[in-house]
Design a protein around this motif. Structure first.
Motif, PDB file in Angstrom:
ATOM      1  N   PRO A  26       0.806  -1.230   0.000  1.00 32.72           N
ATOM      2  CA  PRO A  26       0.000   0.000   0.000  1.00 32.72           C
ATOM      3  C   PRO A  26       0.837   1.277   0.000  1.00 32.72           C
ATOM      4  CG  PRO A  26      -0.772  -1.552   1.676  1.00 32.72           C
ATOM      5  CD  PRO A  26       0.530  -2.088   1.156  1.00 32.72           C
ATOM      6  N   GLU A  27       2.132   1.163   0.300  1.00 34.38           N
ATOM      7  CA  GLU A  27       2.998   2.352   0.284  1.00 34.38           C
ATOM      8  C   GLU A  27       3.973   2.319  -0.899  1.00 34.38           C
ATOM      9  OE1 GLU A  27       4.728   2.882   4.165  1.00 34.38           O
ATOM     10  OE2 GLU A  27       2.759   3.073   5.107  1.00 34.38           O
ATOM     11  N   ALA A  28       3.587   1.629  -1.955  1.00 35.69           N
ATOM     12  CA  ALA A  28       4.461   1.525  -3.132  1.00 35.69           C
ATOM     13  C   ALA A  28       4.714   2.909  -3.735  1.00 35.69           C
ATOM     14  CB  ALA A  28       3.806   0.613  -4.177  1.00 35.69           C
ATOM     15  N   VAL A  29       5.835   3.022  -4.427  1.00 35.48           N
ATOM     16  CA  VAL A  29       6.190   4.258  -5.131  1.00 35.48           C
ATOM     17  C   VAL A  29       5.719   4.137  -6.578  1.00 35.48           C
ATOM     18  CG1 VAL A  29       8.066   5.758  -5.881  1.00 35.48           C
ATOM     19  CG2 VAL A  29       8.214   4.568  -3.663  1.00 35.48           C
ATOM     20  N   ILE A  30       4.787   5.017  -6.958  1.00 34.32           N
ATOM     21  CA  ILE A  30       4.249   5.007  -8.321  1.00 34.32           C
ATOM     22  C   ILE A  30       4.766   6.240  -9.061  1.00 34.32           C
ATOM     23  CG2 ILE A  30       2.158   4.943  -9.746  1.00 34.32           C
ATOM     24  CD1 ILE A  30       2.108   2.596  -7.948  1.00 34.32           C
ATOM     25  N   GLY A  31       5.321   6.023 -10.234  1.00 38.96           N
ATOM     26  CA  GLY A  31       5.761   7.121 -11.087  1.00 38.96           C
ATOM     27  C   GLY A  31       4.660   7.446 -12.084  1.00 38.96           C
ATOM     28  N   ILE A  32       4.182   8.662 -12.024  1.00 39.53           N
ATOM     29  CA  ILE A  32       3.057   9.068 -12.866  1.00 39.53           C
ATOM     30  C   ILE A  32       3.572   9.670 -14.177  1.00 39.53           C
ATOM     31  CG2 ILE A  32       1.111  10.699 -13.024  1.00 39.53           C
ATOM     32  CD1 ILE A  32       0.647   8.371 -11.048  1.00 39.53           C
ATOM     33  N   ALA A  33       2.983   9.250 -15.295  1.00 37.75           N
ATOM     34  CA  ALA A  33       3.202   9.917 -16.578  1.00 37.75           C
ATOM     35  C   ALA A  33       2.074  10.924 -16.741  1.00 37.75           C
ATOM     36  CB  ALA A  33       3.173   8.903 -17.718  1.00 37.75           C
ATOM     37  N   THR A  34       2.390  12.114 -17.182  1.00 37.67           N
ATOM     38  CA  THR A  34       1.392  13.186 -17.142  1.00 37.67           C
ATOM     39  C   THR A  34       0.816  13.530 -18.514  1.00 37.67           C
ATOM     40  OG1 THR A  34       3.287  14.656 -17.115  1.00 37.67           O
ATOM     41  CG2 THR A  34       2.205  14.248 -15.020  1.00 37.67           C
ATOM     42  N   GLY A  35       0.837  12.595 -19.446  1.00 36.69           N
ATOM     43  CA  GLY A  35       0.226  12.858 -20.747  1.00 36.69           C
ATOM     44  C   GLY A  35      -1.279  12.657 -20.706  1.00 36.69           C
ATOM     45  N   SER A  36      -1.903  12.772 -21.885  1.00 35.04           N
ATOM     46  CA  SER A  36      -3.347  12.545 -21.942  1.00 35.04           C
ATOM     47  C   SER A  36      -3.668  11.051 -22.028  1.00 35.04           C
ATOM     48  CB  SER A  36      -3.968  13.303 -23.114  1.00 35.04           C
ATOM     49  OG  SER A  36      -3.199  13.133 -24.272  1.00 35.04           O
ATOM     50  N   THR A  37      -2.758  10.254 -22.567  1.00 41.81           N
ATOM     51  CA  THR A  37      -3.036   8.817 -22.739  1.00 41.81           C
ATOM     52  C   THR A  37      -3.371   8.104 -21.423  1.00 41.81           C
ATOM     53  OG1 THR A  37      -1.505   8.871 -24.602  1.00 41.81           O
ATOM     54  CG2 THR A  37      -2.164   6.700 -23.798  1.00 41.81           C
ATOM     55  N   PRO A  38      -2.626   8.330 -20.335  1.00 43.68           N
ATOM     56  CA  PRO A  38      -2.930   7.566 -19.116  1.00 43.68           C
ATOM     57  C   PRO A  38      -4.087   8.123 -18.295  1.00 43.68           C
ATOM     58  CG  PRO A  38      -0.944   8.874 -18.781  1.00 43.68           C
ATOM     59  CD  PRO A  38      -1.364   9.080 -20.202  1.00 43.68           C
ATOM     60  N   GLU A  39      -4.692   9.234 -18.711  1.00 41.16           N
ATOM     61  CA  GLU A  39      -5.778   9.811 -17.902  1.00 41.16           C
ATOM     62  C   GLU A  39      -6.896   8.803 -17.621  1.00 41.16           C
ATOM     63  OE1 GLU A  39      -7.056  13.588 -19.406  1.00 41.16           O
ATOM     64  OE2 GLU A  39      -5.072  14.480 -19.159  1.00 41.16           O
ATOM     65  N   PRO A  40      -7.320   7.987 -18.623  1.00 43.05           N
ATOM     66  CA  PRO A  40      -8.373   7.003 -18.304  1.00 43.05           C
ATOM     67  C   PRO A  40      -7.920   5.947 -17.300  1.00 43.05           C
ATOM     68  CG  PRO A  40      -7.960   7.087 -20.692  1.00 43.05           C
ATOM     69  CD  PRO A  40      -7.013   8.041 -20.058  1.00 43.05           C
TER      70      PRO A  40
END
Ligand code: PGA
Length: 251
Positions: free
Chosen positions: A28-42
């Motif tokens: 539950p405390e994993a490190v997630i790297g977010i990509a900030t494009g429009s593709t991953p929004e859904p």
């Protein structure tokens, strides 16, 4: 790399969300790297939906790939703004549990070094979400970026500024530089999920998967990633010479 293709983007998103959920349930405390494009929004929206059904995302540690230089955090097109709006608020994450690049720092090189140190301080990235640019860039590693590059200040290509101008009132407002994780930094993520949809990505996807590892196609360096899952719709997969790679190991 493992490549999944499908006709139905919603199904692909659901499958990618299952993989994120599996990680969150294990850690539950994993490190997630977010990509900030429009593709991953859904994908983020699907995870928000699951959070509404009881999946607890609030303990995650959040970092990202890049940030424009010169935009303050509250600018609607800054990636810090994107992350606050699409990730931190809906997932209930404390902003103290983030490592994000300070794109408007007085000394961008120092901010790049601090960002890289911050990722190291988190213990690295457990799961990195990735998009791909029509020119094969990953994060803002434009063509010519070395596979061992680290987090740094980069100039944006005319093509990337043009592609991203859709989010700004005019192309003149698109920043000319960015802070980006290097390709070497991205390759250290323990797992990665790339999403690419639509015909505009087909050529870059084919070069990434079927071409040689070549600095001219920064994403091709991901052939050396230890655990990369690529989700493609039929249009994005249409130029692959490897045929329909569903559930096959593409490299
Ligand atoms: P997009 O951006 O998801 O908005 O197409 C991807 C990228 O340029 O890396």
């Amino acid at each position: 790399m493992h490549v999944v293709t499908g006709e139905d983007i919603a199904e692909l998103i659901s499958e990618a969300a299952d993989q994120v959920e599996e990680l969150v349930r294990a850690n539950p405390e994993a490190v997630i790297g977010i990509a900030t494009g429009s593709t991953p929004e859904p994908l983020y929206a699907e995870l928000t939906r699951r959070a509404g059904e009881g999946l607890d995302l609030s303990g995650l540690r959040i970092t990202c790939l890049d940030e424009y230089i010169g935009l303050p955090a509250e600018h609607p097109q800054s990636y810090r703004h994107y992350i606050a709006e699409q990730i931190l608020e809906p997932w209930g994450i404390d902003p103290a549990h983030t490592v994000l690049p300070e794109g408007d720092a007085a000394d961008p090189d120092a901010a790049a070094a601090a960002f890289e140190d911050g990722i190291t301080g988190l213990g690295g990235v457990d799961l990195q979400i990735l998009g791909i640019g029509p020119n094969g860039h990953i994060a803002f590693n434009e063509p010519g970026s070395p596979a061992d590059s680290r987090t740094r200040v980069v100039d944006l290509t005319a093509e990337t500024r043009e592609a991203n101008s859709r989010f700004f009132d005019s192309i003149d407002e698109v920043p000319t530089q960015a802070l980006t994780q290097g390709i070497g930094t991205i390759l250290e993520s323990r797992k990665a999920i790339m999403l690419a949809f639509g015909p505009g990505k087909a050529e870059a996807v084919a070069a990434m998967i079927d071409g040689p590892v070549d600095e001219a196609v920064p994403a091709s360096a991901l052939q050396d990633h230890p655990a990369l899952e690529v989700f493609l719709d039929a249009a994005a997969a249409s130029r692959l010479v490897s045929g329909d790679p569903r559930s096959t190991d593409a490299g």
